[in-house]
Design a protein around this motif. Sequence first.
Motif, PDB file in Angstrom:
ATOM      1  N   ALA A  62       0.818  -1.208   0.000  1.00  0.00           N
ATOM      2  CA  ALA A  62       0.000   0.000   0.000  1.00  0.00           C
ATOM      3  C   ALA A  62       0.853   1.260   0.000  1.00  0.00           C
ATOM      4  O   ALA A  62       0.346   2.355  -0.232  1.00  0.00           O
ATOM      5  CB  ALA A  62      -0.911   0.004   1.229  1.00  0.00           C
ATOM      6  N   ASP A  63       2.162   1.120   0.221  1.00  0.00           N
ATOM      7  CA  ASP A  63       3.034   2.281   0.392  1.00  0.00           C
ATOM      8  C   ASP A  63       3.943   2.552  -0.803  1.00  0.00           C
ATOM      9  O   ASP A  63       4.623   3.567  -0.835  1.00  0.00           O
ATOM     10  CB  ASP A  63       3.914   2.085   1.630  1.00  0.00           C
ATOM     11  CG  ASP A  63       3.087   1.846   2.876  1.00  0.00           C
ATOM     12  OD1 ASP A  63       2.160   2.632   3.102  1.00  0.00           O
ATOM     13  OD2 ASP A  63       3.357   0.872   3.591  1.00  0.00           O
ATOM     14  N   THR A  64       3.995   1.679  -1.781  1.00  0.00           N
ATOM     15  CA  THR A  64       4.898   1.843  -2.911  1.00  0.00           C
ATOM     16  C   THR A  64       4.217   2.621  -4.017  1.00  0.00           C
ATOM     17  O   THR A  64       3.082   2.325  -4.379  1.00  0.00           O
ATOM     18  CB  THR A  64       5.355   0.470  -3.440  1.00  0.00           C
ATOM     19  OG1 THR A  64       5.959  -0.255  -2.365  1.00  0.00           O
ATOM     20  CG2 THR A  64       6.363   0.622  -4.564  1.00  0.00           C
ATOM     21  N   ALA A  65       4.905   3.605  -4.581  1.00  0.00           N
ATOM     22  CA  ALA A  65       4.298   4.459  -5.605  1.00  0.00           C
ATOM     23  C   ALA A  65       4.600   3.978  -7.021  1.00  0.00           C
ATOM     24  O   ALA A  65       3.969   4.421  -7.971  1.00  0.00           O
ATOM     25  CB  ALA A  65       4.787   5.889  -5.438  1.00  0.00           C
ATOM     26  N   LYS A 222      -1.482   4.557  -7.078  1.00  0.00           N
ATOM     27  CA  LYS A 222      -1.636   4.580  -8.528  1.00  0.00           C
ATOM     28  C   LYS A 222      -1.062   3.292  -9.083  1.00  0.00           C
ATOM     29  O   LYS A 222       0.045   2.892  -8.722  1.00  0.00           O
ATOM     30  CB  LYS A 222      -0.920   5.783  -9.128  1.00  0.00           C
ATOM     31  CG  LYS A 222      -1.077   5.894 -10.639  1.00  0.00           C
ATOM     32  CD  LYS A 222      -0.401   7.148 -11.176  1.00  0.00           C
ATOM     33  CE  LYS A 222      -0.584   7.250 -12.683  1.00  0.00           C
ATOM     34  NZ  LYS A 222       0.065   8.475 -13.227  1.00  0.00           N
ATOM     35  N   LEU A 223      -1.830   2.614  -9.953  1.00  0.00           N
ATOM     36  CA  LEU A 223      -1.426   1.307 -10.472  1.00  0.00           C
ATOM     37  C   LEU A 223      -1.004   1.364 -11.931  1.00  0.00           C
ATOM     38  O   LEU A 223      -0.742   0.321 -12.529  1.00  0.00           O
ATOM     39  CB  LEU A 223      -2.577   0.312 -10.304  1.00  0.00           C
ATOM     40  CG  LEU A 223      -3.058   0.102  -8.871  1.00  0.00           C
ATOM     41  CD1 LEU A 223      -4.303  -0.759  -8.864  1.00  0.00           C
ATOM     42  CD2 LEU A 223      -1.963  -0.512  -8.016  1.00  0.00           C
ATOM     43  N   GLY A 224      -0.953   2.545 -12.508  1.00  0.00           N
ATOM     44  CA  GLY A 224      -0.581   2.651 -13.912  1.00  0.00           C
ATOM     45  C   GLY A 224      -1.635   2.029 -14.815  1.00  0.00           C
ATOM     46  O   GLY A 224      -2.832   2.187 -14.590  1.00  0.00           O
ATOM     47  N   ASP A 237      -1.726  -8.553   7.672  1.00  0.00           N
ATOM     48  CA  ASP A 237      -0.714  -7.611   7.193  1.00  0.00           C
ATOM     49  C   ASP A 237      -1.408  -6.274   6.952  1.00  0.00           C
ATOM     50  O   ASP A 237      -2.259  -6.154   6.076  1.00  0.00           O
ATOM     51  CB  ASP A 237      -0.076  -8.121   5.909  1.00  0.00           C
ATOM     52  CG  ASP A 237       1.127  -7.297   5.471  1.00  0.00           C
ATOM     53  OD1 ASP A 237       1.108  -6.070   5.681  1.00  0.00           O
ATOM     54  OD2 ASP A 237       2.070  -7.875   4.902  1.00  0.00           O
ATOM     55  N   GLU A 238      -1.031  -5.270   7.710  1.00  0.00           N
ATOM     56  CA  GLU A 238      -1.727  -3.981   7.676  1.00  0.00           C
ATOM     57  C   GLU A 238      -1.470  -3.176   6.411  1.00  0.00           C
ATOM     58  O   GLU A 238      -2.230  -2.274   6.081  1.00  0.00           O
ATOM     59  CB  GLU A 238      -1.310  -3.143   8.898  1.00  0.00           C
ATOM     60  CG  GLU A 238      -1.841  -3.658  10.217  1.00  0.00           C
ATOM     61  CD  GLU A 238      -3.347  -3.479  10.336  1.00  0.00           C
ATOM     62  OE1 GLU A 238      -3.851  -2.386  10.045  1.00  0.00           O
ATOM     63  OE2 GLU A 238      -4.007  -4.469  10.713  1.00  0.00           O
ATOM     64  N   ARG A 239      -0.386  -3.478   5.659  1.00  0.00           N
ATOM     65  CA  ARG A 239      -0.016  -2.619   4.537  1.00  0.00           C
ATOM     66  C   ARG A 239       0.190  -3.384   3.235  1.00  0.00           C
ATOM     67  O   ARG A 239       0.871  -2.901   2.329  1.00  0.00           O
ATOM     68  CB  ARG A 239       1.266  -1.834   4.862  1.00  0.00           C
ATOM     69  CG  ARG A 239       1.188  -0.988   6.105  1.00  0.00           C
ATOM     70  CD  ARG A 239       0.056   0.020   6.061  1.00  0.00           C
ATOM     71  NE  ARG A 239       0.189   0.972   4.968  1.00  0.00           N
ATOM     72  CZ  ARG A 239      -0.769   1.824   4.615  1.00  0.00           C
ATOM     73  NH1 ARG A 239      -1.932   1.798   5.248  1.00  0.00           N
ATOM     74  NH2 ARG A 239      -0.572   2.677   3.624  1.00  0.00           N
ATOM     75  N   THR A 240      -0.395  -4.560   3.107  1.00  0.00           N
ATOM     76  CA  THR A 240      -0.275  -5.325   1.881  1.00  0.00           C
ATOM     77  C   THR A 240      -1.667  -5.609   1.320  1.00  0.00           C
ATOM     78  O   THR A 240      -2.597  -5.871   2.074  1.00  0.00           O
ATOM     79  CB  THR A 240       0.477  -6.656   2.123  1.00  0.00           C
ATOM     80  OG1 THR A 240       1.746  -6.368   2.700  1.00  0.00           O
ATOM     81  CG2 THR A 240       0.695  -7.402   0.819  1.00  0.00           C
ATOM     82  N   ILE A 241      -1.777  -5.561   0.002  1.00  0.00           N
ATOM     83  CA  ILE A 241      -3.070  -5.670  -0.679  1.00  0.00           C
ATOM     84  C   ILE A 241      -3.007  -6.752  -1.732  1.00  0.00           C
ATOM     85  O   ILE A 241      -2.020  -6.870  -2.460  1.00  0.00           O
ATOM     86  CB  ILE A 241      -3.433  -4.319  -1.342  1.00  0.00           C
ATOM     87  CG1 ILE A 241      -3.575  -3.211  -0.278  1.00  0.00           C
ATOM     88  CG2 ILE A 241      -4.709  -4.428  -2.165  1.00  0.00           C
ATOM     89  CD1 ILE A 241      -3.666  -1.817  -0.878  1.00  0.00           C
TER      90      ILE A 241
END
Length: 248
Positions: A62-65, A222-224, A237-241
């Motif tokens: 969730a944190d990677t751009a 943003k997923l492009g 996992d609080e920050r993985t989707i």
Amino acid sequence: MPSRSLRTTLKTTILAVLCSTVTGCPTPPPQSASTVIEWALGPQHLGSEPAPGDRYLLTISADTAAEEAPPAERKCLRATAFLPAPAPETRIFVLMDGKVYSMPTPNSNPERLSGGDASLTVTRLLAFSRPPAARALLVAGKPQGAQSEQIWLLTLGTGTIASAGKVTDTKAFVSQEAFFKYYDAPRCKSGGKQCLVLSADGQASYVDVEAQAGSSPAPLRKLGKLSVVAAAWTPGDERTIYLLTPCQ
């Protein structure tokens, strides 16, 4: 303007407050199946089902751009929906051809759950019952001859559906707050908070997040050009989707 889901919740909350001061005030009626579906899956999932085609599960932060790329190896499935079971379970449930399958991991071979009601065509995977109730999967579906979707509950065993039936105890369906008290929808964190919402603008796709289910979404990732069918938080996992995305 607040979404239809939020307006419904506000109206129900106001009525509940008023009823607390009035003797004999009736219990609010359950909401429609379409409203329950919106609470669980978000407004972008209402309407027609996704077109059939092979899809795979992609795990992102969730944190990677940076724009996401498909993994080197991926398990392609003719799945229209998925739900990861709440932790500590590791199973992932997928919907294929109107039936429910389970996988131990995103790259495992799916196995169809035996049992259940042969007349039911499952159209959507919605949520899981909250403990301490026996683990059960809330789904939308159409039994043979039905013209519209109904809300059913599938009690799960190990590789089986121990029982299946249309939901008759509808206390969880009187309001969005009640729904998230009794059910876990994996697109949201506990209590209907931090709910994932998919969007696209013709140039790129996005994962947004509602602070509370039905509230205005804020940008998250943003997923492009990656096309996405569904999204859910990875259990434990609080920050993985998890994303369900087409294979091509």
